[in-house]
Design a protein around this motif. Structure first.
Motif, PDB file in Angstrom:
ATOM      1  N   ARG A  41       0.815  -1.206   0.000  1.00 56.81           N
ATOM      2  CA  ARG A  41       0.000   0.000   0.000  1.00 56.81           C
ATOM      3  C   ARG A  41       0.855   1.265   0.000  1.00 56.81           C
ATOM      4  N   PRO A  42       0.307   2.342  -0.577  1.00 57.19           N
ATOM      5  CA  PRO A  42       1.029   3.614  -0.559  1.00 57.19           C
ATOM      6  C   PRO A  42       0.987   4.234   0.827  1.00 57.19           C
ATOM      7  N   PRO A  43       1.784   5.279   1.074  1.00 58.73           N
ATOM      8  CA  PRO A  43       1.665   5.994   2.348  1.00 58.73           C
ATOM      9  C   PRO A  43       0.231   6.467   2.565  1.00 58.73           C
ATOM     10  N   THR A  44      -0.180   6.507   3.787  1.00 57.58           N
ATOM     11  CA  THR A  44      -1.562   6.881   4.092  1.00 57.58           C
ATOM     12  C   THR A  44      -1.797   8.374   3.975  1.00 57.58           C
ATOM     13  N   SER A  45      -0.726   9.159   3.953  1.00 57.46           N
ATOM     14  CA  SER A  45      -0.873  10.608   3.902  1.00 57.46           C
ATOM     15  C   SER A  45       0.153  11.192   2.942  1.00 57.46           C
ATOM     16  N   ILE A  46      -0.264  12.203   2.195  1.00 57.49           N
ATOM     17  CA  ILE A  46       0.655  12.863   1.276  1.00 57.49           C
ATOM     18  C   ILE A  46       1.813  13.503   2.026  1.00 57.49           C
ATOM     19  N   ASP A  47       1.574  13.876   3.278  1.00 53.20           N
ATOM     20  CA  ASP A  47       2.617  14.510   4.085  1.00 53.20           C
ATOM     21  C   ASP A  47       3.740  13.542   4.437  1.00 53.20           C
ATOM     22  N   GLN A  48       3.478  12.234   4.339  1.00 50.83           N
ATOM     23  CA  GLN A  48       4.495  11.250   4.683  1.00 50.83           C
ATOM     24  C   GLN A  48       5.536  11.055   3.584  1.00 50.83           C
ATOM     25  N   LEU A  49       5.244  11.541   2.388  1.00 47.26           N
ATOM     26  CA  LEU A  49       6.174  11.363   1.277  1.00 47.26           C
ATOM     27  C   LEU A  49       7.375  12.284   1.427  1.00 47.26           C
ATOM     28  N   ALA A  50       8.547  11.710   1.286  1.00 54.03           N
ATOM     29  CA  ALA A  50       9.773  12.505   1.321  1.00 54.03           C
ATOM     30  C   ALA A  50      10.111  12.967  -0.092  1.00 54.03           C
ATOM     31  N   LEU A  51      10.543  14.214  -0.218  1.00 53.70           N
ATOM     32  CA  LEU A  51      10.922  14.776  -1.506  1.00 53.70           C
ATOM     33  C   LEU A  51      12.397  15.154  -1.499  1.00 53.70           C
ATOM     34  N   GLU A  52      12.997  15.128  -2.674  1.00 56.47           N
ATOM     35  CA  GLU A  52      14.363  15.609  -2.779  1.00 56.47           C
ATOM     36  C   GLU A  52      14.403  17.109  -2.501  1.00 56.47           C
ATOM     37  N   PRO A  53      15.520  17.619  -2.002  1.00 55.72           N
ATOM     38  CA  PRO A  53      15.584  19.035  -1.609  1.00 55.72           C
ATOM     39  C   PRO A  53      15.361  19.981  -2.789  1.00 55.72           C
ATOM     40  N   VAL A  54      14.852  21.159  -2.484  1.00 58.77           N
ATOM     41  CA  VAL A  54      14.681  22.218  -3.477  1.00 58.77           C
ATOM     42  C   VAL A  54      16.053  22.723  -3.911  1.00 58.77           C
ATOM     43  N   ARG A  55      16.224  22.874  -5.220  1.00 55.34           N
ATOM     44  CA  ARG A  55      17.501  23.373  -5.745  1.00 55.34           C
ATOM     45  C   ARG A  55      17.388  24.782  -6.315  1.00 55.34           C
ATOM     46  N   LEU A  56      16.182  25.231  -6.596  1.00 52.45           N
ATOM     47  CA  LEU A  56      15.982  26.514  -7.264  1.00 52.45           C
ATOM     48  C   LEU A  56      16.351  27.669  -6.339  1.00 52.45           C
ATOM     49  N   ASP A  57      17.171  28.563  -6.826  1.00 48.99           N
ATOM     50  CA  ASP A  57      17.578  29.745  -6.072  1.00 48.99           C
ATOM     51  C   ASP A  57      16.364  30.591  -5.702  1.00 48.99           C
ATOM     52  N   GLY A  58      16.348  31.095  -4.468  1.00 51.31           N
ATOM     53  CA  GLY A  58      15.207  31.859  -3.987  1.00 51.31           C
ATOM     54  C   GLY A  58      14.942  33.109  -4.785  1.00 51.31           C
TER      55      GLY A  58
END
Length: 532
Positions: A41-58
């Motif tokens: 089964r997938p994670p129960t919450s979208i918040d549980q998914l880990a994402l790769e770090p943001v690379r775009l300059d602010g």
């Protein structure tokens, strides 16, 4: 049908409220026939998914945000997740793998052609990858770019480009924006009594821009044609500038440049407007079921109808395995069927024309030995858009379920069917996961037809590698048997390794040269379709 703007599930297909529960007959098949013994089964919450770090300059993110306005720029976790992946088996397995997902750093919702051009200009100068995003329904990895070497990734969500710009009733043309989903476009045109007539299985969520960019094919292609055949004009934003293509229905002013964009999957430009052929909406639609003794007999008769008529709007034929399992009639899933090969034949138009064509077609079918199957046509219509939900349920139950589609000429169709079927079977048996393999003909032409395979087996400990091995073998079998690597799903990331075998190394060189002209810094969907 869901509301036109129901948000696509982040972990599967379509409206989460329509998630499928597996019938006991299917669970028994998984357990006893395929040896499926674990859930995935997938994670129960979208918040549980880990994402790769943001690379775009602010500072760069702020500059891009200024182009569309703060209300139309999103860097929150949920927006990044929802624009990270499509709906391929590799996408869905990645959601369940527990590893950080690649995701866009910023999601932008441009509101005009000029805003798209401005975004592309900024991203080209800063070397930021741009992924055009429509409905998010790609099943070939078309939304996961190779972003290595780029300063970041921006998802360009075209949902605000959702207008009917013009209806030319004299020419029967509609000028539309690409962010319209299928139901939205049909509602706008239906208010004037017209239809595009394009209803692929992704219809509820895919967009017009996506239909064009992937050369989509709808269920009634025998009547209306594929979507790329309906497009007569395009407006395209590219990092090198604007293309406006299509001044007349046909032209001898050199090669047709519209064909460069159709099927380009966002790698050559961003479609910001398209003009398509429309027809008066049919007064009635009629769908019938006919059972042949075998798939071979059925394909012979479909060829006869496609070449010599009478003309049907829908011609579809399931092989014996798909018919027996009930996937030919989703409302009858798991009922075991009555054997043979089930054809769905549909007609659209005014009542007299539909009645005449249906009667003439029934004579051809009866002479070929087919027998009517009461209610089968309407059963198919009711379950038409439910297939992807079933795949999600099977995947969660621990099965590996994926599709593979191809096309070839009639003379090569039997060998293509056998080659792909046996190759998939052997590959998965050799991996210790004996499969069920189903197939149907879904689109027919005078010269050939498409084949659409569905494969189910128990998942191995590494299901992504399991399917990659089987898919690779199947692609080689497709090419060896004279088939195409894709009839309507597109190339994306998943089919890209075999593109050169289909179009030749020189063909890939030509495509790459076109990309360098339109996208000199290679920011558009890098790694998708062609490697620049």
């Amino acid at each position: 049908m869901p509301d036109a703007r129901t948000e696509l599930s982040w972990s599967g297909w379509g409206d989460p409220a329509q998630a499928t529960t597996l019938p006991e007959a299917v669970r028994a098949l998984l357990r006893d026939g395929l040896g499926v013994s674990r859930e995935n089964r997938p994670p129960t919450s979208i918040d549980q998914l880990a994402l790769e770090p943001v690379r775009l300059d602010g500072q760069l993110a702020a500059q891009l945000t200024d182009l569309v306005g703060a209300a139309h720029s999103h860097a929150d976790h949920e927006s990044r997740v929802r624009h990270a992946l499509g709906k391929s088996i590799f996408d869905l397995l990645a959601l369940r793998a527990g590893r950080p997902l690649p995701a866009p750093d910023l999601v932008l919702d441009p509101g005009s052609h000029d805003e798209v051009l401005d975004i592309l200009s900024v991203c080209a100068r800063a070397r930021v990858a741009v992924v055009p995003f429509g409905g998010g329904t790609s099943v070939v990895g078309g939304l996961t770019p190779n972003a290595e070497g780029f300063a970041g990734v921006v998802a360009l969500d075209l949902k605000r480009l959702n207008q009917l710009r013009e209806l030319d009733e004299e020419s029967r043309l509609a000028r539309l924006e690409p962010g319209l989903r299928g139901p939205e476009a049909e509602a706008l045109l239906g208010a004037h009594g017209y239809t595009i007539g394009h209803f692929p299985q992704s219809f509820e969520y895919a967009t017009l821009g996506g239909f064009a960019a992937a050369r989509s094919s709808g269920q009634a292609s025998a009547e209306y044609g594929r979507f790329d055949e309906l497009v007569v004009a395009l407006r395209v934003a590219t990092p090198a500038g604007m293309l406006e293509l299509g001044r007349a229905p046909k032209s001898a002013a050199g090669p047709d440049l519209r064909q460069i964009i159709l099927g380009s999957e966002g790698a050559l430009g961003v479609i910001t407007e398209l003009t398509v052929q429309v027809r008066p909406a049919p007064a009635i639609r009629r769908y019938e079921g006919w059972r042949f003794a075998s798939f071979a007999e059925g394909t012979t008769t479909l060829r006869r109808l496609a070449q010599d008529g009478p003309r049907a709007s829908v011609l579809r034929l399931s092989d014996e395995a798909e018919t027996a399992l009930g996937l030919a009639r989703p409302d009858q899933l798991g009922d075991g069927g009555d054997g043979g090969s089930l054809a769905i034949v549909g007609f659209e138009g005014d009542p007299d024309d539909v009645a005449r064509r249906a009667q003439e077609t029934s004579i051809v079918l009866s002479e070929a030995g087919a027998i009517p199957v009461p209610d089968a046509g309407e059963d198919w219509v009711r379950g038409r858009f439910h297939g992807p939900y079933l795949r999600d349920a099977l995947l969660d139950a621990g099965a590996l379920v994926e599709t593979l589609e191809t096309a070839t000429f009639w003379s090569k169709l039997p060998n293509l069917y056998k080659a792909v079927h046996s190759t998939l079977q052997n590959s998965l048996i050799n991996q210790g996961t004996a499969p069920v393999i189903l197939c149907h003909v879904s689109h027919v032409y005078a010269s050939g037809a498409s084949l659409y395979f569905t494969v189910a087996c128990a998942q191995s400990p590494d299901p992504a590698a399991q399917w990659r091995k089987a898919k690779s073998a199947a692609m080689e079998a497709v090419l060896a048997a004279g088939g195409s690597i894709s009839h309507h799903h597109g190339v994306g990331r998943d089919h890209q390794p075999w593109l050169a075998e289909e179009v030749g190394e020189l063909g890939v060189t030509v495509l790459s040269a076109i990309k360098r002209e339109l996208d000199p810094t290679g920011i558009l969907n890098p790694g998708i379709l062609v490697v620049s």
